[in-house]
Motif scaffolding. Structure first.
Motif, mmCIF file in Angstrom:
data_model
loop_
_atom_site.group_PDB
_atom_site.id
_atom_site.type_symbol
_atom_site.label_atom_id
_atom_site.label_comp_id
_atom_site.label_asym_id
_atom_site.label_seq_id
_atom_site.Cartn_x
_atom_site.Cartn_y
_atom_site.Cartn_z
ATOM 1 N N ASP A 32 -30.619 31.959 39.777
ATOM 2 C CA ASP A 32 -30.546 32.545 40.660
ATOM 3 C C ASP A 32 -30.473 32.413 42.128
ATOM 4 O O ASP A 32 -29.155 33.152 42.739
ATOM 5 N N ILE A 33 -30.279 31.011 42.145
ATOM 6 C CA ILE A 33 -29.834 30.197 43.495
ATOM 7 C C ILE A 33 -28.130 30.160 43.510
ATOM 8 O O ILE A 33 -27.270 30.542 44.403
ATOM 9 N N LYS A 34 -27.304 29.649 41.955
ATOM 10 C CA LYS A 34 -26.226 30.312 41.887
ATOM 11 C C LYS A 34 -26.105 31.626 42.552
ATOM 12 O O LYS A 34 -25.049 31.501 43.147
ATOM 13 N N VAL A 35 -26.378 32.571 41.964
ATOM 14 C CA VAL A 35 -26.188 33.713 42.488
ATOM 15 C C VAL A 35 -26.120 34.090 44.342
ATOM 16 O O VAL A 35 -25.542 34.536 44.925
ATOM 17 N N ASN A 36 -27.088 33.445 44.740
ATOM 18 C CA ASN A 36 -27.161 33.310 45.894
ATOM 19 C C ASN A 36 -26.344 32.542 46.905
ATOM 20 O O ASN A 36 -25.996 33.021 47.596
ATOM 21 N N CYS A 37 -26.122 31.635 46.084
ATOM 22 C CA CYS A 37 -24.845 30.479 47.037
ATOM 23 C C CYS A 37 -23.431 30.857 47.118
ATOM 24 O O CYS A 37 -22.742 31.035 47.352
ATOM 25 N N LEU A 38 -23.794 31.884 45.754
ATOM 26 C CA LEU A 38 -21.913 33.034 45.212
ATOM 27 C C LEU A 38 -21.918 33.884 46.935
ATOM 28 O O LEU A 38 -21.040 34.598 47.278
ATOM 29 N N ASN A 39 -23.313 34.623 46.712
ATOM 30 C CA ASN A 39 -22.927 36.074 47.711
ATOM 31 C C ASN A 39 -23.252 35.291 48.929
ATOM 32 O O ASN A 39 -22.138 35.997 49.757
#
Length: 126
Positions: A32-39
């Motif tokens: 989830d953190i990776k997805v947030n960073c990507l977004n």
């Protein structure tokens, strides 16, 4: 904050988030953190692009206004008309020095000034 500073900041935030996405400490970063960073990176890259476009458009507008102010005109429409008329006059001047001595060329040459005035006045012969 200036526009250039905002562009730089958006690009730095995007880069920082892209790096954070690829960083994996001993305890792997949660997906989830990776997805947030990507977004976040994607959004800041888009923001930087929009700010670059805004910067370009502001400069373009400034250049146009600088050009507009060089002329003693009261409206943009008058500037366009004057510019169009100058282009017509320049064409007629060049046309008069045509080396083509055909009958059609000579006839058109005799009418060039008349045609130019009609173009300036917006007269069309449909």
């Amino acid at each position: 904050m200036t526009l250039d500073e905002a562009i730089l900041h958006a690009r730095e935030v995007a880069e920082r988030n892209r790096r954070a996405m690829s960083f994996e400490p001993e305890n792997n970063i949660d997906d989830d953190i990776k997805v947030n960073c990507l977004n976040c990176a994607t959004q800041h890259e888009q923001l930087a692009e929009w700010l670059e476009e805004l910067k370009f458009l502001r400069q373009w507008k400034s250049d146009i206004m600088d050009e507009f102010c060089k002329y003693d005109v009261s409206s943009f429409e008058e500037l366009v008309t004057n510019t169009r008329n100058k282009a017509i006059d320049d064409f007629v001047t060049k046309y008069k020095f045509c080396d083509n001595r055909s009958i059609q060329c000579r006839k058109a040459l005799n009418c060039a000034d008349c045609i130019a005035e009609q173009l300036k006045a917006g007269i069309t012969n449909d």
